[in-house]
Design an enzyme around this catalytic site. Structure first.
Site, PDB file in Angstrom:
ATOM      1  N   LYS A   6       0.829  -1.206   0.000  1.00 31.81           N
ATOM      2  CA  LYS A   6       0.000   0.000   0.000  1.00 31.81           C
ATOM      3  C   LYS A   6       0.872   1.268   0.000  1.00 31.81           C
ATOM      4  O   LYS A   6       2.089   1.198   0.242  1.00 31.81           O
ATOM      5  CB  LYS A   6      -0.939  -0.048   1.209  1.00 31.81           C
ATOM      6  CG  LYS A   6      -1.949  -1.206   1.135  1.00 31.81           C
ATOM      7  CD  LYS A   6      -2.937  -1.182   2.312  1.00 31.81           C
ATOM      8  CE  LYS A   6      -3.942  -2.317   2.218  1.00 31.81           C
ATOM      9  NZ  LYS A   6      -4.966  -2.267   3.317  1.00 31.81           N
ATOM     10  N   TYR A  22     -12.362  -2.361  -3.582  1.00 34.97           N
ATOM     11  CA  TYR A  22     -12.910  -2.495  -2.224  1.00 34.97           C
ATOM     12  C   TYR A  22     -14.438  -2.377  -2.207  1.00 34.97           C
ATOM     13  O   TYR A  22     -15.021  -1.997  -1.184  1.00 34.97           O
ATOM     14  CB  TYR A  22     -12.288  -1.441  -1.306  1.00 34.97           C
ATOM     15  CG  TYR A  22     -10.919  -1.808  -0.785  1.00 34.97           C
ATOM     16  CD1 TYR A  22     -10.733  -2.942   0.009  1.00 34.97           C
ATOM     17  CD2 TYR A  22      -9.803  -1.015  -1.050  1.00 34.97           C
ATOM     18  CE1 TYR A  22      -9.484  -3.277   0.506  1.00 34.97           C
ATOM     19  CE2 TYR A  22      -8.548  -1.341  -0.550  1.00 34.97           C
ATOM     20  CZ  TYR A  22      -8.400  -2.476   0.234  1.00 34.97           C
ATOM     21  OH  TYR A  22      -7.165  -2.812   0.736  1.00 34.97           O
ATOM     22  N   ASN A  53      -2.235   0.341   6.732  1.00 35.11           N
ATOM     23  CA  ASN A  53      -1.699  -0.909   7.279  1.00 35.11           C
ATOM     24  C   ASN A  53      -0.814  -1.692   6.310  1.00 35.11           C
ATOM     25  O   ASN A  53      -0.722  -2.919   6.388  1.00 35.11           O
ATOM     26  CB  ASN A  53      -2.818  -1.755   7.871  1.00 35.11           C
ATOM     27  CG  ASN A  53      -3.861  -2.165   6.849  1.00 35.11           C
ATOM     28  OD1 ASN A  53      -3.729  -1.859   5.671  1.00 35.11           O
ATOM     29  ND2 ASN A  53      -4.884  -2.861   7.306  1.00 35.11           N
ATOM     30  N   HIS A  65      -2.003  -5.468   1.573  1.00 35.26           N
ATOM     31  CA  HIS A  65      -3.259  -6.206   1.374  1.00 35.26           C
ATOM     32  C   HIS A  65      -2.914  -7.610   0.946  1.00 35.26           C
ATOM     33  O   HIS A  65      -1.959  -7.811   0.195  1.00 35.26           O
ATOM     34  CB  HIS A  65      -4.123  -5.561   0.274  1.00 35.26           C
ATOM     35  CG  HIS A  65      -5.164  -6.504  -0.263  1.00 35.26           C
ATOM     36  ND1 HIS A  65      -6.333  -6.733   0.404  1.00 35.26           N
ATOM     37  CD2 HIS A  65      -5.167  -7.328  -1.344  1.00 35.26           C
ATOM     38  CE1 HIS A  65      -7.043  -7.653  -0.271  1.00 35.26           C
ATOM     39  NE2 HIS A  65      -6.343  -8.022  -1.332  1.00 35.26           N
ATOM     40  N   GLU A  83      -9.375 -10.970  -7.589  1.00 33.81           N
ATOM     41  CA  GLU A  83      -8.471  -9.823  -7.454  1.00 33.81           C
ATOM     42  C   GLU A  83      -7.318  -9.889  -8.450  1.00 33.81           C
ATOM     43  O   GLU A  83      -6.903  -8.860  -8.998  1.00 33.81           O
ATOM     44  CB  GLU A  83      -7.953  -9.760  -6.009  1.00 33.81           C
ATOM     45  CG  GLU A  83      -9.066  -9.398  -5.026  1.00 33.81           C
ATOM     46  CD  GLU A  83      -8.669  -9.554  -3.579  1.00 33.81           C
ATOM     47  OE1 GLU A  83      -9.531  -9.294  -2.703  1.00 33.81           O
ATOM     48  OE2 GLU A  83      -7.511  -9.930  -3.281  1.00 33.81           O
TER      49      GLU A  83
HETATM   50  P1  RTP Z   1      -7.059  -5.910   3.259  1.00 33.53           P
HETATM   51  O1  RTP Z   1      -8.351  -6.301   2.563  1.00 33.53           O
HETATM   52  O2  RTP Z   1      -6.610  -4.512   2.942  1.00 33.53           O
HETATM   53  O3  RTP Z   1      -5.982  -6.938   3.037  1.00 33.53           O
HETATM   54  O4  RTP Z   1      -7.293  -5.942   4.826  1.00 33.53           O
HETATM   55  P2  RTP Z   1      -8.044  -7.023   5.680  1.00 33.53           P
HETATM   56  O5  RTP Z   1      -8.563  -8.131   4.806  1.00 33.53           O
HETATM   57  O6  RTP Z   1      -7.129  -7.405   6.782  1.00 33.53           O
HETATM   58  O7  RTP Z   1      -9.249  -6.176   6.248  1.00 33.53           O
HETATM   59  P3  RTP Z   1     -10.678  -5.863   5.587  1.00 33.53           P
HETATM   60  O8  RTP Z   1     -11.696  -6.192   6.614  1.00 33.53           O
HETATM   61  O9  RTP Z   1     -10.791  -6.489   4.233  1.00 33.53           O
HETATM   62  O10 RTP Z   1     -10.638  -4.279   5.448  1.00 33.53           O
HETATM   63  C1  RTP Z   1     -10.032  -3.663   4.331  1.00 33.53           C
HETATM   64  C2  RTP Z   1      -9.256  -2.456   4.788  1.00 33.53           C
HETATM   65  O11 RTP Z   1     -10.157  -1.493   5.316  1.00 33.53           O
HETATM   66  C3  RTP Z   1      -9.559  -0.814   6.408  1.00 33.53           C
HETATM   67  N1  RTP Z   1     -10.351  -0.981   7.601  1.00 33.53           N
HETATM   68  N2  RTP Z   1     -10.536  -0.015   8.438  1.00 33.53           N
HETATM   69  N3  RTP Z   1     -11.334   1.531  10.638  1.00 33.53           N
HETATM   70  C4  RTP Z   1     -11.729   0.272  10.540  1.00 33.53           C
HETATM   71  O12 RTP Z   1     -12.442  -0.254  11.380  1.00 33.53           O
HETATM   72  C5  RTP Z   1     -11.297  -0.503   9.414  1.00 33.53           C
HETATM   73  N4  RTP Z   1     -11.593  -1.761   9.177  1.00 33.53           N
HETATM   74  C6  RTP Z   1     -10.982  -2.071   8.010  1.00 33.53           C
HETATM   75  C7  RTP Z   1      -8.208  -1.412   6.629  1.00 33.53           C
HETATM   76  O13 RTP Z   1      -7.239  -0.567   6.053  1.00 33.53           O
HETATM   77  C8  RTP Z   1      -8.270  -2.745   5.923  1.00 33.53           C
HETATM   78  O14 RTP Z   1      -7.022  -3.141   5.462  1.00 33.53           O
HETATM   79 MG    MG Z   2      -9.713  -7.793   3.088  1.00 32.84          MG
END
Ligand code: RTP
Ligand code: MG
Length: 143
Positions: A11, A51, A114, A117, A128
């Site tokens: 990212k 997203y 973070n 991804h 994806e």
């Molecule tokens: P990613 O898709 O980016 O790999 O991350 P992830 O699976 O670990 O998490 P996901 O639930 O898919 O969420 C995508 C991205 O959204 C942001 N996020 N912010 N503020 C919040 O509560 C929150 N929750 C998710 C994060 O940047 C996350 O990587």
């Molecule tokens: Mg995710």
């Protein structure tokens, strides 16, 4: 277990930290091969589409702002159990909860920024990968 592919993004925060090579080293050291890779500066449309599953969430606008704030590296990783292995290398979504030695523990500042991804399942990985790469851009090893 058969070879599997997953999709990964470094990212904008981690690209800005000059951490591309260090992160690629983590993937390769864990036995994941980089079989496709490119740098992109995402448009809002491209980031919103990527997203789309989160579009009703309160953080969606901030997520798209962040993902379009600078260049990213997108890559396809291949190896045994690649989806789960990459998620283990990445660590928890919130870096405050990520295990020591994971990418998010070492390179992420917050849940919003973070560092990386990774696809969360083989089905999302296939979707994806196709969202960012044509078949000709993916180069499995021949030796
Ligand atoms: P990613 O898709 O980016 O790999 O991350 P992830 O699976 O670990 O998490 P996901 O639930 O898919 O969420 C995508 C991205 O959204 C942001 N996020 N912010 N503020 C919040 O509560 C929150 N929750 C998710 C994060 O940047 C996350 O990587
Ligand atoms: Mg995710």
């Amino acid at each position: 277990m058969a070879l599997e592919r997953t999709f990964s993004i470094i990212k904008p925060d981690a690209v800005a930290k000059n951490a591309i090579g260090a992160i690629y080293n983590r993937f390769e050291s864990a036995g994941l091969r980089i079989v496709a890779s490119k740098m992109l500066h995402l448009s809002r449309e491209k980031a919103e589409g990527f997203y789309a599953e989160h579009k009703e969430r309160p953080f969606f606008g901030a997520l798209v702002d962040f993902m379009t704030s600078g260049p990213v590296m997108v890559q396809v990783l291949e190896g045994e159990n690649a989806v789960v292995k990459n998620r283990q290398i990445m660590g928890a979504t919130n870096p405050a909860e990520a295990d020591a030695g994971t990418l998010r523990s070492d390179y992420a500042e917050s849940i919003d920024e973070n560092a990386v991804h990774g696809s969360d399942a083989p089905e999302s990985a296939a979707r994806e990968i196709a969202y960012f790469f044509s078949d000709e851009e993916i180069c499995p090893r021949t030796r």
